[in-house]
Write a protein that holds these residues in place. Structure first.
Motif, PDB file in Angstrom:
ATOM      1  N   PHE A 142       0.816  -1.212   0.000  1.00 19.41           N
ATOM      2  CA  PHE A 142       0.000   0.000   0.000  1.00 19.41           C
ATOM      3  C   PHE A 142       0.854   1.268   0.000  1.00 19.41           C
ATOM      4  N   ARG A 143       1.834   1.303   0.870  1.00 14.54           N
ATOM      5  CA  ARG A 143       2.711   2.476   0.991  1.00 14.54           C
ATOM      6  C   ARG A 143       3.452   2.739  -0.311  1.00 14.54           C
ATOM      7  N   HIS A 144       3.946   1.642  -0.887  1.00 18.01           N
ATOM      8  CA  HIS A 144       4.700   1.757  -2.139  1.00 18.01           C
ATOM      9  C   HIS A 144       3.807   2.329  -3.247  1.00 18.01           C
ATOM     10  N   ARG A 145       2.580   1.814  -3.316  1.00 18.50           N
ATOM     11  CA  ARG A 145       1.671   2.299  -4.370  1.00 18.50           C
ATOM     12  C   ARG A 145       1.287   3.750  -4.130  1.00 18.50           C
ATOM     13  N   ARG A 146       1.039   4.074  -2.860  1.00 13.57           N
ATOM     14  CA  ARG A 146       0.595   5.439  -2.566  1.00 13.57           C
ATOM     15  C   ARG A 146       1.722   6.445  -2.788  1.00 13.57           C
ATOM     16  N   THR A 147       2.949   6.057  -2.426  1.00 13.89           N
ATOM     17  CA  THR A 147       4.054   7.017  -2.502  1.00 13.89           C
ATOM     18  C   THR A 147       4.612   7.156  -3.905  1.00 13.89           C
ATOM     19  N   TRP A 148       4.683   6.058  -4.642  1.00  8.10           N
ATOM     20  CA  TRP A 148       5.392   6.125  -5.924  1.00  8.10           C
ATOM     21  C   TRP A 148       4.488   5.897  -7.131  1.00  8.10           C
ATOM     22  N   VAL A 149       3.694   4.809  -7.100  1.00  7.34           N
ATOM     23  CA  VAL A 149       2.945   4.429  -8.314  1.00  7.34           C
ATOM     24  C   VAL A 149       1.803   5.411  -8.579  1.00  7.34           C
ATOM     25  N   ALA A 150       1.057   5.756  -7.538  1.00  6.71           N
ATOM     26  CA  ALA A 150      -0.097   6.640  -7.760  1.00  6.71           C
ATOM     27  C   ALA A 150       0.335   8.030  -8.281  1.00  6.71           C
ATOM     28  N   PRO A 151       1.367   8.667  -7.706  1.00  2.86           N
ATOM     29  CA  PRO A 151       1.783   9.968  -8.262  1.00  2.86           C
ATOM     30  C   PRO A 151       2.273   9.866  -9.707  1.00  2.86           C
ATOM     31  N   LEU A 152       2.931   8.754 -10.035  1.00  2.00           N
ATOM     32  CA  LEU A 152       3.385   8.587 -11.422  1.00  2.00           C
ATOM     33  C   LEU A 152       2.180   8.465 -12.346  1.00  2.00           C
ATOM     34  N   HIS A 153       1.188   7.702 -11.900  1.00  2.00           N
ATOM     35  CA  HIS A 153      -0.047   7.568 -12.690  1.00  2.00           C
ATOM     36  C   HIS A 153      -0.691   8.937 -12.889  1.00  2.00           C
ATOM     37  N   ALA A 158      -8.119   8.978 -15.274  1.00  3.18           N
ATOM     38  CA  ALA A 158      -7.504   9.241 -13.967  1.00  3.18           C
ATOM     39  C   ALA A 158      -7.947   8.200 -12.955  1.00  3.18           C
ATOM     40  N   THR A 159      -9.110   7.583 -13.205  1.00  2.00           N
ATOM     41  CA  THR A 159      -9.631   6.638 -12.212  1.00  2.00           C
ATOM     42  C   THR A 159      -9.154   5.211 -12.452  1.00  2.00           C
ATOM     43  N   ASP A 160      -8.338   4.996 -13.463  1.00  2.27           N
ATOM     44  CA  ASP A 160      -7.767   3.656 -13.649  1.00  2.27           C
ATOM     45  C   ASP A 160      -6.940   3.281 -12.447  1.00  2.27           C
ATOM     46  N   ARG A 161      -6.873   1.993 -12.171  1.00  6.26           N
ATOM     47  CA  ARG A 161      -6.001   1.577 -11.062  1.00  6.26           C
ATOM     48  C   ARG A 161      -4.558   1.717 -11.508  1.00  6.26           C
ATOM     49  N   PRO A 162      -3.745   2.526 -10.791  1.00  7.61           N
ATOM     50  CA  PRO A 162      -2.367   2.762 -11.256  1.00  7.61           C
ATOM     51  C   PRO A 162      -1.591   1.471 -11.482  1.00  7.61           C
ATOM     52  N   ASP A 163      -1.753   0.503 -10.545  1.00  2.00           N
ATOM     53  CA  ASP A 163      -0.919  -0.690 -10.705  1.00  2.00           C
ATOM     54  C   ASP A 163      -1.479  -1.659 -11.742  1.00  2.00           C
ATOM     55  N   SER A 164      -2.567  -1.255 -12.440  1.00  2.00           N
ATOM     56  CA  SER A 164      -3.044  -2.132 -13.505  1.00  2.00           C
ATOM     57  C   SER A 164      -2.169  -1.998 -14.743  1.00  2.00           C
ATOM     58  N   TYR A 165      -1.391  -0.907 -14.836  1.00  2.28           N
ATOM     59  CA  TYR A 165      -0.510  -0.781 -16.008  1.00  2.28           C
ATOM     60  C   TYR A 165       0.889  -0.286 -15.664  1.00  2.28           C
ATOM     61  N   ILE A 166       1.106   0.128 -14.395  1.00  2.00           N
ATOM     62  CA  ILE A 166       2.458   0.544 -14.014  1.00  2.00           C
ATOM     63  C   ILE A 166       2.989  -0.474 -13.011  1.00  2.00           C
ATOM     64  N   GLU A 216       9.823  10.003 -19.978  1.00  2.00           N
ATOM     65  CA  GLU A 216      11.074   9.722 -19.256  1.00  2.00           C
ATOM     66  C   GLU A 216      11.281  10.719 -18.121  1.00  2.00           C
ATOM     67  N   THR A 217      10.994  11.992 -18.417  1.00  2.00           N
ATOM     68  CA  THR A 217      11.156  13.020 -17.377  1.00  2.00           C
ATOM     69  C   THR A 217      10.228  12.730 -16.209  1.00  2.00           C
ATOM     70  N   ASP A 218       8.982  12.379 -16.519  1.00  2.00           N
ATOM     71  CA  ASP A 218       8.013  12.121 -15.445  1.00  2.00           C
ATOM     72  C   ASP A 218       8.438  10.927 -14.596  1.00  2.00           C
ATOM     73  N   VAL A 219       8.855   9.849 -15.262  1.00  2.00           N
ATOM     74  CA  VAL A 219       9.252   8.649 -14.507  1.00  2.00           C
ATOM     75  C   VAL A 219      10.443   8.988 -13.608  1.00  2.00           C
ATOM     76  N   THR A 220      11.433   9.684 -14.173  1.00  2.00           N
ATOM     77  CA  THR A 220      12.644  10.003 -13.397  1.00  2.00           C
ATOM     78  C   THR A 220      12.298  10.867 -12.190  1.00  2.00           C
ATOM     79  N   ALA A 221      11.465  11.884 -12.438  1.00  2.00           N
ATOM     80  CA  ALA A 221      11.167  12.815 -11.345  1.00  2.00           C
ATOM     81  C   ALA A 221      10.255  12.179 -10.302  1.00  2.00           C
ATOM     82  N   ARG A 222       9.203  11.503 -10.766  1.00  2.00           N
ATOM     83  CA  ARG A 222       8.217  10.980  -9.814  1.00  2.00           C
ATOM     84  C   ARG A 222       8.755   9.848  -8.963  1.00  2.00           C
ATOM     85  N   LEU A 223       9.681   9.077  -9.526  1.00  2.00           N
ATOM     86  CA  LEU A 223      10.214   7.972  -8.741  1.00  2.00           C
ATOM     87  C   LEU A 223      11.520   8.358  -8.054  1.00  2.00           C
TER      88      LEU A 223
END
Ligand SMILES: Nc1ncnc2c1ncn2[C@@H]1O[C@H](COP(=O)(O)OP(=O)(O)OP(=O)(O)O)[C@@H](O)[C@H]1O
Ligand SMILES: [Mg+2]
Length: 598
Positions: A138-149, A160-168, A196-203
């Motif tokens: 949960f923490r991992h998804r909330r901190t990293w995956v959801a903001p990237l989504h 926006a309502t897709d589940r982030p971990d369904s594709y990331i 690439e910029t988004d992935v680098t910055a968000r993670l």
């Protein structure tokens, strides 16, 4: 077993009854008639993968995903974007399975019971395992995956309502990950750059390696992985070339990702440096390596070390470096800071005299100075305590040495005076206030760093994945670089400090063994007399006058005396910062006069 199944059936019946009751009102609308007819219509609509009320809430088709919601908020759960055919298959399949199970149960109850029980156990185990995994991540998804989504869903044409971990998918330590891209994704460089910029910055990654080959084929994918990590050990030989080739004012910290050199310029980028890390993480090793190379490039270093033993290479029984002043006691550090403040003012005056209209300064303010404060947390407290000890009534409450350090942080840069502060936890009050800490553009975070500390010192960047190793850290300036700091032995540091341009101490600096060369007379030569020499007329502050016995009173009494006899008191001959200075002979004359009058 039979009892258990009966209980399950009863619960299912109750549940259906409750739903029928709740839907009762709505059914009239649907069926425009009996509840039964309404329920049947709604049931078939639901079975065909649509909404029970027959409307559409997203733009999905029978075989295509939806990406727009028709609700007023523009948001719907991600499952409503699934192609209708897939939903229909799930629902019809589920219903058929339930009906077949019931039929089977009617014809062969014993076998059906066993199979259903086994299926139930499997289902419950699987559900528990899935839930446990989701809770854990949960923490991992909330901190990293959801903001990237949130950053990339729009560019990927997802809701926006897709589940982030369904594709990331991102590994727990963020060292690698992948994203499912939409079919027919563009291959335009601007699109790639943006993602690439988004992935680098968000993670919070540093220069990950992206692999776009997966864009080919029916299921396009983007993958990335961390670039090769920094080496486990960086010796002096691994960076010697970098150090020797670096211009004056550039300090090499070590090697980073892909074994790239990591360096920081104190002349341009960050005049002052903060080194933060828990005990035994490698702060003093960083100080050792940057001080040695600073000396190699012709600078002069002042080490302030309450711990006394952090840098035996620089000052020990078998030799002290000529280009270093080592202060250990409270008194030494206090007076050195006051001297540095005076020196900064002198340098400022020189610079001002040589300043030109176009901003250039045609003046040599002196040798570049590096002032290292080891164990900052202890130093701030000890300076304050020392001041409380020596302060006399009438003196300001705040330690003038702490004020001097602050002044150096704010104004030292232009006159080549740089501060390096090493702290176990660089709280604002230890550094000299939040504003002073803002002057620390370059921050070296070494060893284990808690999210709280990272937020305190580098909140403008996401905290990168950490590897706890001795000497491993991050250099934070206007970007974040992982670095394995240079491991230099004491002897190597000593040799390096003497290998380059060795400077002599600035004139009048206390606590140095060597003073700059006075014009010496070689043996056999007669001293050359250049006319009569007038002895310099000394100036001193009231405190110095009392200390030296020029005035035969205590300092508070002398101050009171000055206030009372302002008219007769000598006029100040100069200023040392806010302190008035007087001619020594005038003070002595006044003292004698008043002593006679008493
Ligand atoms: N770059 C490095 N490479 C390898 N080992 C290192 C490195 N930096 C530090 N170490 C190891 O960590 C030990 C502690 O380093 P150091 O004395 O610099 O820690 P410190 O942070 O100053 O600790 P303290 O707060 O107690 O003064 C060193 O003796 C060394 O063994
Ligand atoms: Mg140390």
């Amino acid at each position: 077993m039979r009892g258990f199944l009966l209980i399950l059936a009863a619960i299912a019946a109750l549940w259906l009854f409750a739903w029928a009751f709740i839907w009762h009102g709505r059914m009239y609308k649907v069926g425009r008639g009996s509840v039964l007819r309404g329920s049947i219509v709604a049931y078939f609509r639901w079975l065909s993968g649509g909404m029970w009320h027959g409307g559409q809430i997203s733009n999905r088709g029978w075989f295509s995903r939806g990406d727009k919601a028709f609700t007023r908020s523009g948001k719907i759960p991600g499952r409503h974007h699934r192609p209708r055919a897939a939903v229909c298959a799930y629902r019809v399949g589920g219903n058929l399975a339930a009906v077949s199970a019931l039929y089977w149960y009617a014809v062969a109850p014993a076998a059906a019971e066993a199979v259903i029980a086994a299926a139930l156990v499997l289902l419950v185990t699987f559900g528990a395992w899935r839930s446990w995994r989701r809770v854990r991540s949960f923490r991992h998804r909330r901190t990293w995956v959801a903001p990237l989504h949130a950053s990339i869903h729009y560019q990927l044409g997802r809701s926006a309502t897709d589940r982030p971990d369904s594709y990331i998918r991102v590994l727990e330590d963020r060292s690698a990950g992948e994203i499912d891209l939409p079919f027919g994704v563009t291959a335009a460089p601007s699109f790639r750059r943006q993602i690439e910029t988004d992935v680098t910055a968000r993670l919070g990654l540093e220069a990950p390696v992206f692999d776009w080959r997966g864009v080919a084929g029916p299921k396009p994918q983007l993958k990335w992985a961390e670039s090769p990590p920094a080496p486990d050990l960086v010796t002096l030989e691994m960076v010697r070339e970098l150090i020797e080739g670096a211009p004056e004012g550039v300090l090499v910290l070590g090697r980073g990702k892909g074994s790239e050199g990591v360096q920081v310029s104190i002349a341009r980028e960050s005049p002052h440096l903060l080194i933060n890390g828990p005990t035994n993480s490698g702060k003093s090793v960083v100080v050792r390596s940057i001080t040695a190379q600073f000396l190699f490039h012709g600078g002069f270093a002042v080490l302030m070390d309450h711990k006394e033993l952090s840098h035996t290479w620089a000052d020990s029984r078998d030799g002290t470096l000529p280009n270093i002043a080592y202060c250990r006691s409270d008194a030494e550090i206090h007076h050195m800071l006051l001297w540095l403040q005076k020196e900064m003012r002198r340098r400022n005056a020189v610079a001002r005299a040589g300043a030109r209209r176009d901003g250039r300064i045609d003046a040599n303010v002196g040798v570049r100075l590096l002032v290292v404060c080891e164990e900052l947390n202890v130093m701030a407290a000890r300076l304050a305590a020392y001041w409380r000890e020596i302060r006399v009534p009438g003196d300001p409450l705040r330690s003038p040495a702490v004020i001097a350090l602050n002044e150096l942080l704010f104004m030292g840069r232009q006159v080549k005076m740089h501060i390096v502060q090493a702290a176990q936890r660089a709280e604002a009050n230890a550094v000299g206030g939040g504003a002073a800490r803002e002057n620390m553009v370059g921050r070296v975070m070494i060893g284990k760093c808690t999210p709280k500390t990272w937020k305190m010192l580098a909140s403008e960047f996401e905290m990168p994945p950490m590897r706890v190793k001795q000497g491993r850290g991050f250099l934070v300036t206007d970007s974040v670089h992982e670095v394995q700091t240079t491991w230099m032995t004491e002897q190597e540091a000593w040799d390096l400090a003497l290998a380059g341009e060795v400077t002599s101490p600035p004139l009048g600096m206390p606590y140095v063994l060597q003073q700059p060369d006075a014009p010496a007379i070689s043996p056999g030569e007669d001293p050359v007399t250049v006319g009569p020499v007038t002895p310099p007329r000394p100036m001193l502050s009231l405190r110095e006058a009392v200390d030296q016995g020029v005035i035969s009173k205590s300092l508070p009494a002398a101050r009171m005396w000055r206030n009372r006899y302002r008219q007769r008191f000598p006029a100040p001959a100069g200023w040392d910062g806010p302190t008035e200075l007087y001619w020594r002979d005038e003070l002595a004359a006044l003292d004698a006069e008043l002593a006679g009058a008493r």
